[in-house]
Design a protein around this motif. Structure first.
Motif, PDB file in Angstrom:
ATOM      1  N   ASP A 209      -0.973  -7.117 -11.138  1.00  0.00           N
ATOM      2  CA  ASP A 209      -1.239  -6.348  -9.922  1.00  0.00           C
ATOM      3  C   ASP A 209      -0.033  -6.515  -9.004  1.00  0.00           C
ATOM      4  O   ASP A 209       0.104  -7.524  -8.310  1.00  0.00           O
ATOM      5  CB  ASP A 209      -2.506  -6.854  -9.245  1.00  0.00           C
TER       6      ASP A 209
ATOM      7  N   THR B  91      -1.640  -1.574  -9.594  1.00  0.00           N
ATOM      8  CA  THR B  91      -2.580  -2.671  -9.759  1.00  0.00           C
ATOM      9  C   THR B  91      -2.813  -3.060 -11.208  1.00  0.00           C
ATOM     10  O   THR B  91      -3.520  -4.044 -11.479  1.00  0.00           O
ATOM     11  CB  THR B  91      -3.938  -2.316  -9.127  1.00  0.00           C
ATOM     12  N   ASP B  92      -2.224  -2.328 -12.153  1.00  0.00           N
ATOM     13  CA  ASP B  92      -2.501  -2.583 -13.575  1.00  0.00           C
ATOM     14  C   ASP B  92      -1.257  -2.251 -14.397  1.00  0.00           C
ATOM     15  O   ASP B  92      -1.244  -1.294 -15.161  1.00  0.00           O
ATOM     16  CB  ASP B  92      -3.701  -1.743 -14.016  1.00  0.00           C
TER      17      ASP B  92
ATOM     18  N   SER C 229       3.083   3.759 -15.401  1.00  0.00           N
ATOM     19  CA  SER C 229       1.711   3.434 -15.021  1.00  0.00           C
ATOM     20  C   SER C 229       1.306   4.321 -13.858  1.00  0.00           C
ATOM     21  O   SER C 229       2.129   4.669 -13.012  1.00  0.00           O
ATOM     22  CB  SER C 229       1.611   1.957 -14.624  1.00  0.00           C
ATOM     23  N   SER C 230       0.031   4.674 -13.808  1.00  0.00           N
ATOM     24  CA  SER C 230      -0.458   5.514 -12.722  1.00  0.00           C
ATOM     25  C   SER C 230      -0.825   4.701 -11.491  1.00  0.00           C
ATOM     26  O   SER C 230      -1.186   5.269 -10.462  1.00  0.00           O
ATOM     27  CB  SER C 230      -1.683   6.307 -13.188  1.00  0.00           C
ATOM     28  N   THR C 231      -0.719   3.384 -11.585  1.00  0.00           N
ATOM     29  CA  THR C 231      -1.105   2.524 -10.472  1.00  0.00           C
ATOM     30  C   THR C 231      -0.238   1.273 -10.446  1.00  0.00           C
ATOM     31  O   THR C 231       0.312   0.865 -11.474  1.00  0.00           O
ATOM     32  CB  THR C 231      -2.590   2.129 -10.591  1.00  0.00           C
TER      33      THR C 231
ATOM     34  N   ASP D  29       0.849  -1.196   0.000  1.00  0.00           N
ATOM     35  CA  ASP D  29       0.000   0.000   0.000  1.00  0.00           C
ATOM     36  C   ASP D  29       0.884   1.245   0.000  1.00  0.00           C
ATOM     37  O   ASP D  29       1.690   1.445   0.906  1.00  0.00           O
ATOM     38  CB  ASP D  29      -0.901  -0.013   1.233  1.00  0.00           C
TER      39      ASP D  29
ATOM     40  N   SER E  59       0.614  -4.857  -6.411  1.00  0.00           N
ATOM     41  CA  SER E  59       0.293  -4.589  -5.009  1.00  0.00           C
ATOM     42  C   SER E  59      -0.111  -5.850  -4.263  1.00  0.00           C
ATOM     43  O   SER E  59      -0.189  -5.842  -3.030  1.00  0.00           O
ATOM     44  CB  SER E  59      -0.828  -3.551  -4.906  1.00  0.00           C
TER      45      SER E  59
END
Length: 288
Positions: free
Chosen positions: A170, A159-160, A155-157, A129, A172
């Motif tokens: 993912d 998880t993808d 990537s902005s995340t 997290d 995370s």
């Protein structure tokens, strides 16, 4: 066989400072927009991966109560004179670590710290997290033969994240259910990362000064290294606050023309002769 591996790998575990952070020599396999102007044969500031201090024994300075101070002296031809660490137990659940770098001459160096956390459970049993995450960039080239993530992507995340086979991963949710070795540089606005283990009802919190270490390097070793001493057995996550360009070393991290510096992100720390540089960070355990 152990004597044949670099000193840093003979007892790799726990947490250690890296001054300078990264590899000793510039890589020769980077794409042009990463490597332009870099001389792979350039002389090195430090001959050891992650610096002299990550590869040699430290000595005790003082110890009392729940606090210990240790130090290491660098070679006389090195711009760094000494590293000192003061480690204190703030409670049964938190360690506070103060790192001081003493320079003998002015120098700009990539600097970072290198906590490593085991991933002992089944796939997806731990959760990464990063509340202030602004984006994640994958390493410019595949980290190892068999690395799965598409290199040099943003990537902005977590998880993808795109993989080489077109799937989405993912990052995370760890450990992954496949073997791989990855390096990712996370941009974030606050120095806080949590690695939670819900099945065991605890989490590990890493906190640092984001003004000192504006990036967080994620080293995911998911049984992806087959050579000795790894032997596809090692599964851990390095959560590494840094002021550095990945682990590409001093020559690269001190350049003015890189994708990081062009985006206004610093990748080295200016050390002044005889002016100690100090930063504080902590590692604690909490309820997830």
């Amino acid at each position: 066989m152990l004597d044949e591996v670099p000193p840093i790998l003979r007892s790799l575990r726990g947490e250690f400072p890296c001054v300078p952070f990264g590899v000793p020599k510039p890589r020769s396999d980077l794409p042009p927009h990463w490597s332009g102007g870099i001389d792979p044969a350039a002389s090195t500031v430090d001959a050891f991966v992650h610096g002299y201090g990550a590869n040699h024994d430290w000595y005790l300075v003082e110890q009392h109560g729940s606090e210990i101070a240790i130090a290491i002296d660098y070679p006389e031809n090195h711009p760094v004179r000494r590293l000192k660490r003061r480690i204190s137990r703030e409670s049964d659940c938190r360690l506070t670590i103060e790192l001081t770098v003493e320079a003998r001459q002015n120098a700009s160096l990539p600097v970072g710290v290198h906590p490593i956390f085991a991933l002992p459970g089944p796939s997806g049993s731990s959760r990464l997290d990063i509340p202030s995450l602004e984006g994640v960039r994958t390493f410019p080239v595949p980290v190892e033969e068999g690395s799965i993530l598409m290199p040099d992507q943003f990537s902005s995340t977590l998880t993808d994240v795109e993989a080489l086979d077109g799937s989405r991963q993912d990052i995370s949710s760890l450990p992954l259910d496949l073997e791989t070795e990855e390096l990712m540089s996370v941009q974030l606005s606050d120095g806080f990362v949590r690695l939670a283990f819900p099945d065991d009802a605890y989490a590990v919190d890493l906190t640092w000064d984001i003004r000192t270490f504006p990036h967080c390097l994620l080293w995911l070793s998911n049984q992806g290294r087959k050579a000795y001493p790894w032997n596809r057995r090692f599964r851990a996550l390095g959560i590494e606050p840094v002021c550095a360009a990945f682990d590409l070393g001093t020559e690269y991290s001190t350049r003015a023309e890189t994708p990081f510096t062009k985006a206004g992100m610093p990748t080295s720390i200016r050390l002044e002769a005889d002016v100690p540089f100090t930063t504080v960070y902590s590692i604690g355990v909490s309820m997830p």
